[in-house]
Design a protein around this motif. Structure first.
Motif, short mmCIF file in Angstrom:
data_model
loop_
_atom_site.label_atom_id
_atom_site.label_comp_id
_atom_site.label_asym_id
_atom_site.label_seq_id
_atom_site.Cartn_x
_atom_site.Cartn_y
_atom_site.Cartn_z
N ILE A 189 0.84 -1.19 0.00
CA ILE A 189 0.00 0.00 0.00
C ILE A 189 0.88 1.25 0.00
O ILE A 189 1.86 1.32 0.74
N ALA B 256 0.59 5.27 0.62
CA ALA B 256 -0.10 6.48 1.05
C ALA B 256 0.96 7.52 1.40
O ALA B 256 1.79 7.26 2.27
N GLY C 148 -4.11 10.03 3.80
CA GLY C 148 -4.02 8.71 3.20
C GLY C 148 -3.62 7.65 4.20
O GLY C 148 -4.08 6.50 4.14
N ASP C 149 -2.77 8.02 5.15
CA ASP C 149 -2.38 7.10 6.22
C ASP C 149 -3.59 6.71 7.06
O ASP C 149 -3.79 5.54 7.40
N GLY D 277 -5.82 4.58 4.91
CA GLY D 277 -5.13 3.31 4.71
C GLY D 277 -5.25 2.39 5.92
O GLY D 277 -5.37 1.18 5.77
N GLY E 24 3.50 4.78 4.40
CA GLY E 24 2.40 5.38 5.15
C GLY E 24 2.91 5.98 6.44
O GLY E 24 3.97 6.59 6.47
N MET F 246 -1.33 3.43 9.82
CA MET F 246 -1.22 2.17 9.09
C MET F 246 -0.39 1.15 9.85
O MET F 246 -0.70 -0.05 9.85
N ILE G 269 -3.21 4.96 -2.68
CA ILE G 269 -4.19 5.82 -2.00
C ILE G 269 -3.84 7.27 -2.29
O ILE G 269 -2.80 7.78 -1.84
N SER H 45 -14.06 2.53 3.54
CA SER H 45 -12.82 1.75 3.63
C SER H 45 -13.11 0.27 3.81
O SER H 45 -12.44 -0.58 3.20
#
Length: 374
Positions: free
Chosen positions: A5, A7, A12-13, A16, A36, A40, A91, A355
């Protein structure tokens, strides 16, 4: 299965982390690495690059840091190749993630994008690149579905993930005492999360304080910037809290907000606001040439009207901010209209669960692909 992933920002973190929780619920054996932050990591990902090292904003700033950014691309590609994930999940963070997608697709990786790049705002032909490189695009605004239809690209609207964060928010009943805040009415200052934008915004925001002697100004700081960094902006009756923005907004009468995700968070938490945006002169001029939408705040883009006042570049002055904040205090007509527009925005965006829905769908798609290939 294995998931990588990417981010590159605080928001975004956060999203995520909720996505990771959903993936782990649907795939008990999930192995997750990524770029991230602390959210995360807490959710169960191995963070191989923290977003605090990636915060470059504006065209000029990116050019100045281009060698470092190119080094990040090289590092990320190596980490993906070493990990060999079943899926790469991107993301937001479009400048970086779209380049990774362009590289990763020919390598045979399965690519998902959660929270689409804002291709509808500028350089709209990037929609074709998304269609070419992304196996499934999950969007968070209803109008994005119609936008991508123009490019014959079927995307999936999953709702807005900010509802997840806000639904999970439990106000701290001792917030004022713990932060040594009085019962004086609060105006919240949300200057952003990147050092460059905070430096540009906080000085002018704090400069309005003398016009609000009955209010306490409280800055919503972020943990990736040091408290010492913020302290030079403090003055009498101006305080700082770190990583407690929702608690701050739950006590605020109004807010000054730098354009970005925070404008929508402020709206969903029901706090009248004025939106401020200022960057370097060159970055601003370039942006004005390429931006294809009439507003800079998510609030107004969703409402498709000026629900909140936006001050751009040279308009961002203590005098203008003061004038607009005063309009939304004391149960004014302007305040009540903002709150009504906020309610309409909530209805447009739907409810919590974006999510969770996206994480479940990603696992379903991968499992179906595995069945089809066996």
């Amino acid at each position: 299965m294995k998931y990588f992933i990417i981010a590159g920002e605080r928001s975004g973190d956060l999203h995520g982390s909720n996505l990771i929780t959903a993936i782990k619920k649907a795939d008990a054996r999930a192995e997750i690495q990524g770029w991230g932050g602390d959210y995360m990591q807490t959710a169960g990902a191995e963070i191989v690059m923290h977003y605090k090292d990636l915060a470059f904003m504006g065209f000029v700033e990116v050019l100045k840091n281009l060698p470092k950014i190119l080094g990040f691309f090289k590092l990320c590609k190596k980490q993906i190749q070493d990990f060999q994930p079943d899926a790469i999940i991107l993301i937001d963070y479009s400048g970086f993630n779209m380049r990774i997608a362009k590289w990763a697709k020919p390598q045979g990786f399965k690519l998902f994008y959660y929270i689409s790049p804002k291709v509808w705002a500028w350089n709209q032909d990037r929609a074709l690149k998304l269609k070419q490189n992304i196996d499934k695009l999950f969007v968070i605004f209803p109008f994005e579905v119609d936008f991508f239809k123009k490019y014959d690209y079927e995307v999936e609207f999953v709702g807005n993930p900010l509802f997840d964060a806000i639904a999970a928010f439990e106000p701290n009943p001792d917030f004022l005492n713990q932060n040594k805040l009085t019962n004086k009415r609060i105006i919240a200052l949300l200057p952003g999360s990147r050092k460059q934008e905070v430096e540009k915004m906080l000085e002018v925001m704090v400069a309005t304080k003398k016009q609000f002697p009955e209010h306490h100004f409280v800055i919503a700081g972020v943990g990736n910037l040091s408290r010492e960094f913020y302290e030079r902006f403090l003055a009498d009756d101006v305080s700082i809290i770190i990583d407690q923005a929702y608690d701050l907004l739950s006590h605020a009468e109004a807010a000054m907000v730098t354009s970005g995700t925070a404008t929508l968070e402020t709206a969903l938490l029901g706090v009248p606001q004025v939106v401020c945006y200022r960057t370097s002169w060159v970055s601003y001029k370039i942006a004005m040439m390429v931006i294809k939408v009439p507003y800079i705040s998510l609030v107004n883009l969703i409402a498709q009207k000026e629900a909140v006042v936006e001050l751009w570049q040279d308009e961002v002055t203590p005098e203008n901010i003061t004038e607009e904040i005063k309009k939304v205090l004391n149960n004014s007509a302007e305040r009540q209209q903002q709150l009504l527009d906020y309610q309409k925005i909530r209805e447009i965006l739907g409810s919590a669960g974006a999510s969770a829905k996206t994480g479940k769908r990603i696992v379903e798609i991968l499992e179906n692909d595995n069945l089809a290939n066996n």
